[in-house]
Design an enzyme around this catalytic site. Sequence first.
Site, PDB file in Angstrom:
ATOM      1  N   GLY A   1      12.595 -11.536  15.037  1.00 46.71           N
ATOM      2  CA  GLY A   1      13.948 -10.986  15.136  1.00 46.71           C
ATOM      3  C   GLY A   1      15.017 -12.040  14.883  1.00 46.71           C
TER       4      GLY A   1
ATOM      5  N   LYS B   1       8.865  -1.995  10.793  1.00 45.03           N
ATOM      6  CA  LYS B   1      10.127  -1.874  11.521  1.00 45.03           C
ATOM      7  C   LYS B   1      11.309  -1.828  10.563  1.00 45.03           C
ATOM      8  CE  LYS B   1       8.345  -4.894  15.024  1.00 45.03           C
ATOM      9  NZ  LYS B   1       8.647  -6.263  15.394  1.00 45.03           N
TER      10      LYS B   1
ATOM     11  N   GLY C   1       6.228 -11.854  12.637  1.00 47.91           N
ATOM     12  CA  GLY C   1       4.991 -12.164  13.353  1.00 47.91           C
ATOM     13  C   GLY C   1       3.752 -11.680  12.616  1.00 47.91           C
TER      14      GLY C   1
ATOM     15  N   ARG D   1       2.838 -21.122  18.538  1.00 44.93           N
ATOM     16  CA  ARG D   1       4.187 -21.402  19.056  1.00 44.93           C
ATOM     17  C   ARG D   1       4.201 -22.628  19.969  1.00 44.93           C
ATOM     18  NH1 ARG D   1       6.645 -15.330  20.087  1.00 44.93           N
ATOM     19  NH2 ARG D   1       7.465 -15.133  17.978  1.00 44.93           N
TER      20      ARG D   1
HETATM   21  P1  ADP Z   1       6.468  -8.420  10.710  1.00 45.77           P
HETATM   22  O1  ADP Z   1       5.914  -8.660  12.094  1.00 45.77           O
HETATM   23  O2  ADP Z   1       5.831  -9.292   9.670  1.00 45.77           O
HETATM   24  O3  ADP Z   1       7.952  -8.452  10.682  1.00 45.77           O
HETATM   25  P2  ADP Z   1       6.352  -5.551  11.103  1.00 45.77           P
HETATM   26  O4  ADP Z   1       6.182  -5.780  12.555  1.00 45.77           O
HETATM   27  O5  ADP Z   1       7.599  -4.928  10.615  1.00 45.77           O
HETATM   28  O6  ADP Z   1       6.067  -6.916  10.288  1.00 45.77           O
HETATM   29  O7  ADP Z   1       5.170  -4.619  10.567  1.00 45.77           O
HETATM   30  C1  ADP Z   1       3.808  -4.980  10.677  1.00 45.77           C
HETATM   31  C2  ADP Z   1       2.973  -3.764  10.877  1.00 45.77           C
HETATM   32  O8  ADP Z   1       3.231  -2.821   9.874  1.00 45.77           O
HETATM   33  C3  ADP Z   1       1.497  -4.050  10.806  1.00 45.77           C
HETATM   34  O9  ADP Z   1       0.938  -3.766  12.059  1.00 45.77           O
HETATM   35  C4  ADP Z   1       0.980  -3.094   9.743  1.00 45.77           C
HETATM   36  O10 ADP Z   1      -0.227  -2.461  10.109  1.00 45.77           O
HETATM   37  C5  ADP Z   1       2.069  -2.077   9.675  1.00 45.77           C
HETATM   38  N1  ADP Z   1       2.100  -1.390   8.390  1.00 45.77           N
HETATM   39  C6  ADP Z   1       2.346  -1.922   7.190  1.00 45.77           C
HETATM   40  N2  ADP Z   1       2.267  -0.995   6.232  1.00 45.77           N
HETATM   41  C7  ADP Z   1       1.968   0.166   6.834  1.00 45.77           C
HETATM   42  C8  ADP Z   1       1.779   1.498   6.384  1.00 45.77           C
HETATM   43  N3  ADP Z   1       1.871   1.806   5.085  1.00 45.77           N
HETATM   44  N4  ADP Z   1       1.506   2.449   7.314  1.00 45.77           N
HETATM   45  C9  ADP Z   1       1.406   2.130   8.599  1.00 45.77           C
HETATM   46  N5  ADP Z   1       1.591   0.891   9.102  1.00 45.77           N
HETATM   47  C10 ADP Z   1       1.874  -0.077   8.220  1.00 45.77           C
HETATM   48 MG    MG Z   2       5.710  -7.384  13.792  1.00 42.59          MG
END
Ligand code: ADP
Ligand code: MG
Length: 400
Positions: free
Chosen positions: A375, A199, A352, A39
Amino acid sequence: MSGFKKASVRDAEVAGRRVLVRVDFNVPLDDGEVADDTRIRAALPTIELLRERGAAIVLTSHLGRPKDREPELSLRPVAARLGELIGADVELAPGLVGDDAEALASGLDRGRLLLLENSRYEPGETDNDPALAERLSALADVYVNDAFGAAHRAHATTAGVAQHLPAYAGLLLEREAVELAAVRDDPAPPLVVVLGGAKVSDKVGVLERFIDVADEILVGGAMCFVFFRAQGHETGDSLVEEEGVELARRVLDAAERSGCELRLPADLVLGREFDADTERRDLDGVDVPEGWMGLDVGPRTASAYADVIGAAGTVLWNGPMGAFELEPFAAGTRAVAEAVAAAPGRTVVGGGDSVAALEEFGLAERIDWVSTGGGASLELLEGKALPGIEALLGAEAVRA
Ligand code: ADP
Ligand code: MG
């Protein structure tokens, strides 16, 4: 989008003036040092442009969510890292406002840099306190917002201060808005949206928006379990965001009515618990037995998703396909990341953890646009107005 024609930092008169630049230096720290400077590097083009044009630069950012002046959330390590990257001293003011900050800012010469201490040490920051915004504006002649990652927040440093100074978009914020709006409003078909991660409730707005415009939506990560629950499958001990189940039902209905193909995994990789050393097994199907959790999409799913991605005109990816931090459960995310990197279509990745996965696999350079905003990028894609962008456009309120 052309909303920034009037308000780009490129068009700002800055020579010999003090410019307050809101940046997103909310970086991960490890043992008092910057653990990932992505960043900070993303803000360099704007900072360098302003230096070349003879501005004195006052930088402001938040770091984490301090409840009071928690010393672990000081921007001192960030000042040090920025100084190394830019090859110049970066002084740290002890506060966002106050006598010291004012004295340091008013004594700042052309080309010099001052970083104001963590904006969230100041309680008025997140309340967008008008008195704080006004006091902050006294530090500078011009305001530039380059903090795309914080643009979905109406805070004193991201929105309030823009009412008191001539306000411009920084190069990063502008590019983010242009790239994401292009995917949202004018994607080259077919548009393939890949959604995963944990999320679900944060991402359901994006699902609902793209169900009408995407050609295919590929679902993975923990997100798939709200859909499986909604369809009546067993989910075992998988991570299921309960509020998401009803939303998933709505999205499934909407998918029936739209021309969009919503794809869910056909096979999974299971573990006993969220741990790299846990017992692991493949499941050809999606009914997760008691005592197991789905931690990755299976190889059949990953390869089907990769084929769809390879045929896309535009790919938008947000959210890993599994618990990629755990090596035994990283294969699905790696396969999708490789497919996105190799895709001939335009590729945009946000979130992220998704970006961290790309970096870990060494694929980030092969993506057309890697968003710095989690977000903020989701809200922009959903079609929401971002306060940090609206504030720059004033009464025009043009959506980026
Ligand atoms: P991003 O930051 O790319 O938007 P999120 O924060 O929504 O993604 O989700 C990322 C997290 O989701 C990671 O820490 C990953 O371990 C978790 N994750 C992905 N698939 C699973 C799953 N099937 N069960 C538990 N955790 C998961
Ligand atoms: Mg995330």
